[in-house]
Structures are given as structure tokens and as C-alpha cells.
Design a protein around this motif. Structure first.
Motif, mmCIF file in Angstrom:
data_model
loop_
_atom_site.group_PDB
_atom_site.id
_atom_site.type_symbol
_atom_site.label_atom_id
_atom_site.label_comp_id
_atom_site.label_asym_id
_atom_site.label_seq_id
_atom_site.Cartn_x
_atom_site.Cartn_y
_atom_site.Cartn_z
ATOM 1 N N UNK A 4 0.854 -1.184 0.000
ATOM 2 C CA UNK A 4 0.000 0.000 0.000
ATOM 3 C C UNK A 4 0.887 1.229 0.000
ATOM 4 N N UNK A 5 0.863 1.963 -1.110
ATOM 5 C CA UNK A 5 1.610 3.213 -1.198
ATOM 6 C C UNK A 5 0.690 4.363 -0.820
ATOM 7 N N UNK A 6 1.224 5.318 -0.096
ATOM 8 C CA UNK A 6 0.432 6.471 0.321
ATOM 9 C C UNK A 6 1.344 7.687 0.477
ATOM 10 N N UNK A 36 9.099 3.325 -8.087
ATOM 11 C CA UNK A 36 9.023 3.634 -9.501
ATOM 12 C C UNK A 36 8.013 4.754 -9.681
ATOM 13 N N UNK A 37 8.078 5.392 -10.827
ATOM 14 C CA UNK A 37 7.067 6.406 -11.124
ATOM 15 C C UNK A 37 6.730 6.369 -12.601
ATOM 16 N N UNK A 38 5.526 6.811 -12.900
ATOM 17 C CA UNK A 38 5.082 6.893 -14.286
ATOM 18 C C UNK A 38 4.340 8.197 -14.480
ATOM 19 N N UNK A 90 3.947 12.503 -11.165
ATOM 20 C CA UNK A 90 3.781 11.134 -11.652
ATOM 21 C C UNK A 90 2.981 10.340 -10.632
ATOM 22 N N UNK A 91 2.587 9.155 -11.040
ATOM 23 C CA UNK A 91 2.080 8.175 -10.089
ATOM 24 C C UNK A 91 3.287 7.378 -9.601
ATOM 25 N N UNK A 92 3.429 7.283 -8.316
ATOM 26 C CA UNK A 92 4.558 6.603 -7.702
ATOM 27 C C UNK A 92 4.110 5.248 -7.164
ATOM 28 N N UNK A 116 2.505 -2.109 -5.365
ATOM 29 C CA UNK A 116 1.434 -1.363 -4.734
ATOM 30 C C UNK A 116 0.558 -0.712 -5.788
ATOM 31 N N UNK A 117 -0.499 -0.066 -5.355
ATOM 32 C CA UNK A 117 -1.492 0.481 -6.272
ATOM 33 C C UNK A 117 -1.098 1.840 -6.834
ATOM 34 N N UNK A 118 -0.086 2.468 -6.281
ATOM 35 C CA UNK A 118 0.331 3.768 -6.772
ATOM 36 C C UNK A 118 -0.293 4.913 -6.011
#
Length: 125
Positions: A4-6, A36-38, A90-92, A116-118
Motif C-alpha cells: 500500500x503506497x500512500x 518507480x514512477x510513471x 507522476x504516479x509513484x 502497490x497500487x500507486x
């Protein structure tokens, strides 16, 4: 097994955020953990990683501004982001890889099996 990323949000350029990655069903101390990031319209890229033994790596684009750390007692990994830039938007994602992964392989998303879900980070200029 779940990550879980937050901690994402909106921040002004020059500001700071701290991302957290929490795990259930696995112990971070046994794994390498990567961030990571997008960004929109771009490919996912590796930002930072921490090996099982504690060695850390950073992408050149964030070196000196971001710091990866972990708290094994809390089973959490963090990404402290300072001096943020618009291009950090970005989404991390956080992800885990085998604890034995060699340093040079940490950059490749191929080796990471649990994601994780980002969390969305938006930096306003």
C-alpha cells in the motif's frame, strides 16, 4: 500479499512530500524494495531502491533530492522527496524484488513481483 503506497498529493515546486509503502503478508527486511514512477504519456521509470542489506540506489534525476529509507519495526519503506520539481509529477509505485537481487538489477521493473497500487504526486510550477 499486498503493498500500500500512500502520501501523494499536490505540492508546489520546491516543496516536500514523504511517500510511505506498507506491506501485509511479507516482511520488507527479506526483500529489495523499489520506488518507480510513471508520468502521463511516459514509460514507468525506476526512482530509487533499497536492497535487503540496506544499500540504496537513486536515479540521477532525483539524486540529492530524494531519500529512500525503511523502518523494519514498522515494516514500512519511505521516499522523502525534497526540492520537488514539476517533472516529478507522476504516479509513484512501490514494489518488492528478491532480497538477493544484485545492485545492477534493481533498476529493472522485470525483477519486481509485488506492486502497490500507486499514489499520485502532482507538483505545481
Amino acid at each position: 500479499v499486498q503493498l500500500q503506497a500512500s502520501g501523494g498529493g499536490l505540492v508546489q515546486a520546491g516543496g516536500s512530500l514523504r511517500l510511505s509503502c506498507a506491506a501485509s503478508g511479507l516482511t520488507f527486511g527479506n526483500y529489495a524494495v523499489g520506488w518507480f514512477r510513471q508520468a502521463p504519456g511516459k514509460e514507468r521509470e525506476s526512482v530509487s531502491a533499497i536492497r535487503r542489506g540496506g544499500t540504496t540506489t537513486y536515479a540521477n534525476s532525483i539524486k540529492g533530492r530524494f531519500t529512500i529509507s525503511r523502518d523494519l519495526a514498522k515494516n514500512a519503506v519511505y521516499l522523502q522527496m525534497n526540492a520537488m520539481k514539476f517533472e516529478d509529477t507522476a504516479v509513484y509505485y512501490c514494489a518488492t524484488a528478491p532480497g538477493s537481487l544484485i545492485l545492477s538489477a534493481l533498476w529493472s521493473a522485470t525483477y519486481y513481483s509485488v506492486w502497490g497500487q500507486g499514489t499520485l504526486v502532482t507538483v505545481s510550477s
